[in-house]
Design a protein around this motif. Sequence first.
Motif, PDB file in Angstrom:
ATOM      1  N   GLY A  76       0.813  -1.216   0.000  1.00  0.00           N
ATOM      2  CA  GLY A  76       0.000   0.000   0.000  1.00  0.00           C
ATOM      3  C   GLY A  76       0.842   1.258   0.000  1.00  0.00           C
ATOM      4  N   GLY A  77       1.999   1.192  -0.616  1.00  0.00           N
ATOM      5  CA  GLY A  77       2.887   2.350  -0.680  1.00  0.00           C
ATOM      6  C   GLY A  77       3.798   2.508   0.517  1.00  0.00           C
ATOM      7  N   ARG A  78       3.707   1.640   1.492  1.00  0.00           N
ATOM      8  CA  ARG A  78       4.501   1.767   2.711  1.00  0.00           C
ATOM      9  C   ARG A  78       5.682   0.807   2.708  1.00  0.00           C
ATOM     10  NH1 ARG A  78       0.430   1.545   7.765  1.00  0.00           N
ATOM     11  NH2 ARG A  78       2.392   1.916   8.859  1.00  0.00           N
ATOM     12  N   GLU A  79       6.807   1.282   3.225  1.00  0.00           N
ATOM     13  CA  GLU A  79       7.967   0.419   3.431  1.00  0.00           C
ATOM     14  C   GLU A  79       7.616  -0.635   4.482  1.00  0.00           C
ATOM     15  OE1 GLU A  79      10.805   0.529   1.862  1.00  0.00           O
ATOM     16  OE2 GLU A  79      10.714   2.480   0.822  1.00  0.00           O
ATOM     17  N   ILE A  80       8.330  -1.760   4.448  1.00  0.00           N
ATOM     18  CA  ILE A  80       8.039  -2.874   5.356  1.00  0.00           C
ATOM     19  C   ILE A  80       9.197  -3.105   6.314  1.00  0.00           C
ATOM     20  CG2 ILE A  80       7.444  -5.317   5.513  1.00  0.00           C
ATOM     21  CD1 ILE A  80       6.587  -5.096   2.525  1.00  0.00           C
ATOM     22  N   GLU A  81       8.855  -3.310   7.573  1.00  0.00           N
ATOM     23  CA  GLU A  81       9.820  -3.794   8.567  1.00  0.00           C
ATOM     24  C   GLU A  81       9.434  -5.224   8.916  1.00  0.00           C
ATOM     25  OE1 GLU A  81      11.278  -3.031  13.179  1.00  0.00           O
ATOM     26  OE2 GLU A  81      10.236  -1.414  12.113  1.00  0.00           O
ATOM     27  N   TRP A  82      10.339  -6.156   8.649  1.00  0.00           N
ATOM     28  CA  TRP A  82      10.065  -7.566   8.898  1.00  0.00           C
ATOM     29  C   TRP A  82      10.543  -7.961  10.298  1.00  0.00           C
ATOM     30  CZ3 TRP A  82       7.276  -9.630   5.007  1.00  0.00           C
ATOM     31  CH2 TRP A  82       7.422  -9.086   3.720  1.00  0.00           C
ATOM     32  N   VAL A  83       9.730  -8.728  11.004  1.00  0.00           N
ATOM     33  CA  VAL A  83      10.070  -9.241  12.333  1.00  0.00           C
ATOM     34  C   VAL A  83       9.820 -10.749  12.323  1.00  0.00           C
ATOM     35  CG1 VAL A  83       9.690  -9.018  14.809  1.00  0.00           C
ATOM     36  CG2 VAL A  83       9.252  -7.061  13.321  1.00  0.00           C
ATOM     37  N   LYS A  84      10.723 -11.522  12.948  1.00  0.00           N
ATOM     38  CA  LYS A  84      10.601 -12.976  12.913  1.00  0.00           C
ATOM     39  C   LYS A  84      10.677 -13.590  14.310  1.00  0.00           C
ATOM     40  CE  LYS A  84      13.264 -14.947   9.764  1.00  0.00           C
ATOM     41  NZ  LYS A  84      14.367 -15.224   8.802  1.00  0.00           N
ATOM     42  N   VAL A  85       9.833 -14.589  14.545  1.00  0.00           N
ATOM     43  CA  VAL A  85       9.877 -15.392  15.769  1.00  0.00           C
ATOM     44  C   VAL A  85       9.818 -16.861  15.363  1.00  0.00           C
ATOM     45  CG1 VAL A  85       8.555 -16.132  17.784  1.00  0.00           C
ATOM     46  CG2 VAL A  85       8.914 -13.702  17.375  1.00  0.00           C
ATOM     47  N   ASP A  86      10.729 -17.647  15.890  1.00  0.00           N
ATOM     48  CA  ASP A  86      10.727 -19.095  15.651  1.00  0.00           C
ATOM     49  C   ASP A  86       9.702 -19.730  16.587  1.00  0.00           C
ATOM     50  OD1 ASP A  86      11.226 -21.778  15.263  1.00  0.00           O
ATOM     51  OD2 ASP A  86      13.276 -21.738  16.062  1.00  0.00           O
ATOM     52  N   ASP A  87       8.641 -20.304  16.014  1.00  0.00           N
ATOM     53  CA  ASP A  87       7.611 -20.892  16.887  1.00  0.00           C
ATOM     54  C   ASP A  87       7.966 -22.311  17.334  1.00  0.00           C
ATOM     55  OD1 ASP A  87       6.797 -22.809  14.957  1.00  0.00           O
ATOM     56  OD2 ASP A  87       5.202 -21.530  14.188  1.00  0.00           O
ATOM     57  N   GLU A  88       9.049 -22.855  16.776  1.00  0.00           N
ATOM     58  CA  GLU A  88       9.575 -24.164  17.177  1.00  0.00           C
ATOM     59  C   GLU A  88       8.573 -25.303  17.012  1.00  0.00           C
ATOM     60  OE1 GLU A  88      11.845 -23.926  21.010  1.00  0.00           O
ATOM     61  OE2 GLU A  88      11.030 -21.899  21.026  1.00  0.00           O
ATOM     62  N   SER A  89       7.466 -25.054  16.335  1.00  0.00           N
ATOM     63  CA  SER A  89       6.376 -26.041  16.208  1.00  0.00           C
ATOM     64  C   SER A  89       5.956 -26.564  17.578  1.00  0.00           C
ATOM     65  CB  SER A  89       6.803 -27.216  15.313  1.00  0.00           C
ATOM     66  OG  SER A  89       7.046 -26.761  14.002  1.00  0.00           O
ATOM     67  N   GLU A  90       5.963 -25.669  18.555  1.00  0.00           N
ATOM     68  CA  GLU A  90       5.681 -26.031  19.945  1.00  0.00           C
ATOM     69  C   GLU A  90       4.363 -25.379  20.391  1.00  0.00           C
ATOM     70  OE1 GLU A  90       5.024 -27.505  23.017  1.00  0.00           O
ATOM     71  OE2 GLU A  90       7.008 -28.204  22.348  1.00  0.00           O
ATOM     72  N   PRO A  91       3.253 -26.155  20.415  1.00  0.00           N
ATOM     73  CA  PRO A  91       1.953 -25.593  20.781  1.00  0.00           C
ATOM     74  C   PRO A  91       1.930 -24.908  22.143  1.00  0.00           C
ATOM     75  CG  PRO A  91       1.653 -27.744  19.777  1.00  0.00           C
ATOM     76  CD  PRO A  91       3.139 -27.567  19.980  1.00  0.00           C
ATOM     77  N   SER A  92       2.688 -25.428  23.099  1.00  0.00           N
ATOM     78  CA  SER A  92       2.656 -24.841  24.443  1.00  0.00           C
ATOM     79  C   SER A  92       3.218 -23.420  24.477  1.00  0.00           C
ATOM     80  CB  SER A  92       3.433 -25.730  25.430  1.00  0.00           C
ATOM     81  OG  SER A  92       4.819 -25.720  25.138  1.00  0.00           O
ATOM     82  N   LYS A  93       3.966 -23.036  23.434  1.00  0.00           N
ATOM     83  CA  LYS A  93       4.530 -21.686  23.362  1.00  0.00           C
ATOM     84  C   LYS A  93       3.776 -20.794  22.379  1.00  0.00           C
ATOM     85  CE  LYS A  93       9.271 -23.242  24.387  1.00  0.00           C
ATOM     86  NZ  LYS A  93      10.673 -23.267  23.885  1.00  0.00           N
ATOM     87  N   GLY A  94       2.660 -21.303  21.847  1.00  0.00           N
ATOM     88  CA  GLY A  94       1.937 -20.570  20.814  1.00  0.00           C
ATOM     89  C   GLY A  94       1.477 -19.192  21.235  1.00  0.00           C
ATOM     90  N   VAL A  95       0.806 -19.111  22.369  1.00  0.00           N
ATOM     91  CA  VAL A  95       0.295 -17.822  22.847  1.00  0.00           C
ATOM     92  C   VAL A  95       1.451 -16.886  23.200  1.00  0.00           C
ATOM     93  CG1 VAL A  95      -0.972 -16.694  24.719  1.00  0.00           C
ATOM     94  CG2 VAL A  95      -1.909 -18.756  23.652  1.00  0.00           C
ATOM     95  N   GLU A  96       2.445 -17.413  23.895  1.00  0.00           N
ATOM     96  CA  GLU A  96       3.598 -16.609  24.304  1.00  0.00           C
ATOM     97  C   GLU A  96       4.318 -16.012  23.093  1.00  0.00           C
ATOM     98  OE1 GLU A  96       8.048 -17.327  26.274  1.00  0.00           O
ATOM     99  OE2 GLU A  96       6.524 -18.902  26.398  1.00  0.00           O
ATOM    100  N   ASN A  97       4.562 -16.832  22.082  1.00  0.00           N
ATOM    101  CA  ASN A  97       5.283 -16.341  20.910  1.00  0.00           C
ATOM    102  C   ASN A  97       4.455 -15.353  20.099  1.00  0.00           C
ATOM    103  OD1 ASN A  97       7.792 -17.632  21.213  1.00  0.00           O
ATOM    104  ND2 ASN A  97       7.006 -19.540  20.355  1.00  0.00           N
TER     105      ASN A  97
END
Length: 401
Positions: A76-97
């Motif tokens: 939409g005309g805006r520059e992008i800042e990318w942020v990454k989190v490794d979810d580790e395929s771990e459901p117990s950390k889903g909400v936290e991540n």
Amino acid sequence: MTAQARGLSRRLMLSRSAAVVGASSAGLLLPEIVRAQGNKLKVGFMLPYTGTFAQLGVAIENGVRMAIAEKGGKLGGREIEWVKVDDESEPSKGVENANKLVQRDKVDVLIGTVHSGVQMGIQRVARESGVLNIIPNAGVHAATRALCAPNVFRTSFTNSQPTSALGKPMMDKGLKRAVWITWKYAAGDEAFEGFKHSYTKAGGTIVKELGLPFPNVEFQALLTEIASLKPDAVACFFAGAGAAKFMRDYAAAGLQGKIPLYGSGFLTEGVLQAAGPAAEGVMTTMHYADSLDTPRNNAFRTAYAGQFKMQPDVYAVQGYDAGQLLMRGLDAVKGDIGNKAALYKAMETAVIDSPRGKWTMSRAHNPVQDMYLRVVEKGDNKVLGIAGKAVADSAAGCKLG
């Protein structure tokens, strides 16, 4: 302050006030204009970057970035800042991540994830926070059924979509009696829903349902039972390394070539080398195939291979389409992600020109898409035709409009 300075200050203040009033009367607020045009849009990836599904996470991110880069690298005309989190395929950390991205990093968009269990954590955070979530893989039914939300969109499939196209091709071959086998967990149960509906509707009879705990791969006893039942065919849901072992064990038990094997496309997706000759002749239904011979898919595959020095797969396609969907929405609102009604409307009504073929969005925000019938031939998933045209998930329990 001199009288002249006071007069200049007053005139400046009045002119600014007039500008704000004018903008307000036109339905615009200056802070929104500045934010939309100046600030970067923060896009968060919550994907597996380590462990079994790491390759899938990389493919999805590659696809998203490629789609946006093709159109100038902005949203939409805006520059992008990318942020990454490794979810580790771990459901117990889903909400936290998910909260790390939403609360700590203040992302405007959250793209994730692969694992259905982890998606349920994202789903909770997305519903509570209102952040835009695009699901590039996880097929868990609830995300676009009972727990659907106006700000959650999926660009992949539900677990029952591929198998909902299995029934008719099997009956067309005269395979009237089938055994179903899978791991006993959510994805297996949901895949069975699609198969049961399509196969029985077409006139088939399910002789027996067989299952074993996930991720157990001791198939021998169940394969012995299949041999004794003598069904016309076997239908299944397995994925990853377990799928490769199942096909090898199926062949080793003497069933290959005697009892036709059918499955959700994930049975043969990404595991043909590991399965080897045991995969030959296996029939699957899926919303994509590497060998899909269309100008759109051929151009995509050439561009992807040139950019990333590897071949794309279904996960790259789903990521690519997530990028396309996001662009459609944000271009429609000129980058103003706060204009949610118009943003969601644009995403809901988009027709995505995908390497898999054009698809549309269901009212529950899940793709309505063709399912291809494929056969493994000389180590490749060869497309035989369309097994199901414009296949839609039931959206049972979804309360969206």
